[in-house]
Design an enzyme around this catalytic site. Structure first.
Site, PDB file in Angstrom:
ATOM      1  N   GLU A  55      39.828  38.719  43.433  1.00 25.18           N
ATOM      2  CA  GLU A  55      39.341  37.344  43.441  1.00 25.18           C
ATOM      3  C   GLU A  55      40.503  36.271  43.563  1.00 25.18           C
ATOM      4  OE1 GLU A  55      37.008  37.196  39.818  1.00 25.18           O
ATOM      5  OE2 GLU A  55      35.206  37.285  41.171  1.00 25.18           O
ATOM      6  N   CYS A 107      39.696  39.855  29.812  1.00 28.78           N
ATOM      7  CA  CYS A 107      40.146  41.125  30.249  1.00 28.78           C
ATOM      8  C   CYS A 107      41.580  41.812  30.514  1.00 28.78           C
ATOM      9  CB  CYS A 107      39.326  41.231  31.687  1.00 28.78           C
ATOM     10  SG  CYS A 107      39.819  39.904  32.621  1.00 28.78           S
ATOM     11  N   GLU A 143      35.359  43.276  39.281  1.00 26.47           N
ATOM     12  CA  GLU A 143      36.196  43.027  38.155  1.00 26.47           C
ATOM     13  C   GLU A 143      36.030  43.585  36.711  1.00 26.47           C
ATOM     14  OE1 GLU A 143      39.314  41.236  39.108  1.00 26.47           O
ATOM     15  OE2 GLU A 143      38.525  40.600  41.046  1.00 26.47           O
ATOM     16  N   ASN A 177      32.775  36.203  28.814  1.00 22.37           N
ATOM     17  CA  ASN A 177      33.927  35.652  28.111  1.00 22.37           C
ATOM     18  C   ASN A 177      34.316  34.363  28.770  1.00 22.37           C
ATOM     19  OD1 ASN A 177      34.933  36.851  30.466  1.00 22.37           O
ATOM     20  ND2 ASN A 177      36.695  37.671  29.359  1.00 22.37           N
TER      21      ASN A 177
END
Ligand code: NDP
Length: 511
Positions: free
Chosen positions: A482, A288, A254, A157
């Site tokens: 992250e 997400c 993630e 994405n």
């Protein structure tokens, strides 16, 4: 340079290298019209081994390069990324189907920002350890050491942004990386590898292999890989984390979400609708952290629905390079079919009320279709993977569309009577990636957001994720973070040393 001269190659030891044997290929498809852009061959296991070996050979020198020198080189990459912004954005638009209005202003920019942040962080002492006196005769000092050769496995994405969010802290901390892009969006990877080289990153520090899940799985299990940083679905994340656990590798996961946006009773309806639109339709819903479960105070529901319908009129699919286009197709035919299956489930099985959109093909919309009048596609795009922005209302917590991650432009509106009830329902999921509230009483917003079970939360906004902000999911949505200072810690291991400055008292000397 074009990036589609990569078809039979991987990138390691500083340049394109032919794969030693072919193990099938895949096609990179332009999602807006369904046309093939290029073929890319899966990197064969022997070539993956060679890529890992090239990273191993580069590691001793790169890890010993003083952080300030690494930072100097990486800041040159930042400058190159900004210089090449438009070309990279063009590539990302072709590969992902995201409008150029997005890729040219967000995808490359936010990737470069993260590299700049980590380069500056390590260049200004971000990798320094600590020291303290334990007692009069002894002190402790700590050092942060790079892990070695790390794998980065990306989703489709935000391809370049994901590649940078992984490689920036990895390389800044002194590690080397073997990166595998998603097979659906591979084009950015070679371009990025060349920019790293052009800026002076030594050969072998950043390497690229191509292919589907089997290439990722091979990399994950590779004995020379010290860490796997993975972005993708929860189900794949479980496999990757399981395989990595067998070898006690470090992991960052993630993963997916089904995030809740709670519109508090005192919210400004216009602002709430703006936030909900951003939380559901940006990048055609392929984000997400999307806030797809929108909890609206029952007495505000009708007004909120009206505000959403007004805003849906401003969703403009179309030629991806037209600056007015703000809504692209889904990234692949497979994904389009998956999203449409969810929408059909919402209509046929969940029997939620369809406020707008639905499973129809937007290419077949007519002007009489009032809420889709802006969504009519020109003929040359009709073979693309387009869907309609869809809003269901009168949803309940047990519906499939409310429970499952759709990863497309599908909003579910749920109403509530008490804030406590909304928060409890928002938390009643195994996922915990993101959440947010919209309201005017800022104390109430803070109180509500503090009770939401998610690693990334927003108040009166949605989606911004600056380099300084550590992001990562709770529960099944991930492991580790992250970005931010904590994002750097994920790429180093700690060594603590205790120094005794007087003669140590040995129990054996008394024997
Ligand atoms: P997938 O889990 O399908 O794939 C992610 C990556 O893993 C791809 O490169 C894929 O290869 C690879 N892969 C597949 N199987 C394996 C395996 N067994 N071992 C190692 N690697 C493997 O996710 P998607 O690409 O479909 O991405 C969408 C998902 O990503 C959504 O759930 C979304 O929520 C999540 N996501 C999470 C983000 C976060 O920061 N939390 C950010 C962006 C997305 P290939 O695709 O080539 O088959």
């Amino acid at each position: 340079m074009t990036s589609w001269d990569i078809d039979r190659y991987a990138h390691y030891a500083g340049k394109l290298q032919p794969t030693s044997e072919t193990s099938g290929h895949f096609e990179s498809i332009n999602p807006s019209n369904g046309e093939s852009i290029c073929k890319i061959y899966n990197t064969a296991p022997k070539t993956i081994d060679a890529a890992v070996e090239s990273a191993q050979s580069a590691f001793p020198e790169w890890s010993k390069t003083p952080p300030v020198e690494r930072a100097r080189i990486l800041l040159k990459v930042v400058a190159l990324l900004r210089e090449h912004n438009d070309a990279l954005a063009h590539l990302e638009t072709l590969d992902t189907g995201k409008p150029y209005s997005e890729t040219s202003t967000v995808d490359i920019v936010t990737g470069a920002d993260v590299l700049e942040y980590f380069a500056n962080l390590v260049g200004s002492g971000g990798l320094n350890g600590e020291s303290f006196r334990l007692r009069e005769s002894a002190m402790v000092y700590t050092a942060k050491e790079p892990l070695g050769v790390c794998a980065g496995i990306g989703a489709w994405n935000y391809p370049l942004q994901i590649a940078l969010w992984k490689s920036a802290p990895c390389l800044a901390a002194g590690n080397c990386m073997v990166y595998k892009p998603s097979e659906f969006t591979p084009l950015h990877a070679e371009y990025l590898a060349r920019l790293y080289r052009q800026a002076g990153v030594p050969a072998g520090v950043f390497n690229v292999v191509y292919g589907a899940g089997d290439v990722g799985a091979y990399l994950t299990k590779h004995p020379a890989i010290a860490k796997v940083s993975f972005t993708g679905q929860v189900s794949t994340g479980r496999k990757v984390a399981g395989a990595a656990a067998g070898e006690m590798k470090y992991v960052t996961m993630e993963l997916g979400g089904k995030s809740a946006l709670v519109i508090l009773p005192d919210a400004d309806v216009g602002q709430a609708a703006d936030v909900a639109m951003m939380a559901n339709f940006y990048s055609t819903g392929q984000v997400c952290t999307n806030g797809t479960r929108v909890f609206v105070y029952r007495r505000m529901k009708q007004e909120f629905e009206r505000a959403i319908l007004e805003r849906i009129q401003h969703v403009r699919p179309g030629d991806l390079f037209d600056p007015a286009t703000n809504f692209g197709p889904l990234s692949s035919a497979v994904h389009r079919d998956k999203v449409l299956a969810h929408v059909r489930h919402g209509v046929d099985v969940d029997r939620a009320t369809l406020l707008c959109g639905g499973p129809g093909n937007p290419a077949e919309s007519s002007d009489s279709d009032s809420d889709d009048s802006n969504n009519v596609l020109p003929p040359h795009l009709r073979n693309g993977f387009w869907v309609r922005p869809t809003v269901f209302t009168d949803c309940t917590d047990d519906m499939g569309i409310v429970k499952n991650e759709i990863f497309g432009p599908v909003m579910s509106i749920l109403s509530y009577d008490e804030i406590d009830e909304a928060i409890d329902r928002a938390n009643a999921t195994d996922l915990g990636l993101a959440a947010g509230v919209v309201g005017c009483d800022i104390s109430l917003c803070h109180t509500a957001v503090a009770r939401l079970q998610a690693g990334i939360t927003w108040v009166n906004t949605w989606g911004e994720s600056p380099a300084e902000m550590a992001v990562g999911g709770w529960k099944q949505s991930g492991m580790g973070v992250e970005n931010g200072r904590r994002g750097l810690e994920a790429w180093v291991r700690n060594k603590s040393t205790l120094v005794e400055m007087w003669k140590p008292q040995s129990v054996f000397s008394k024997l």
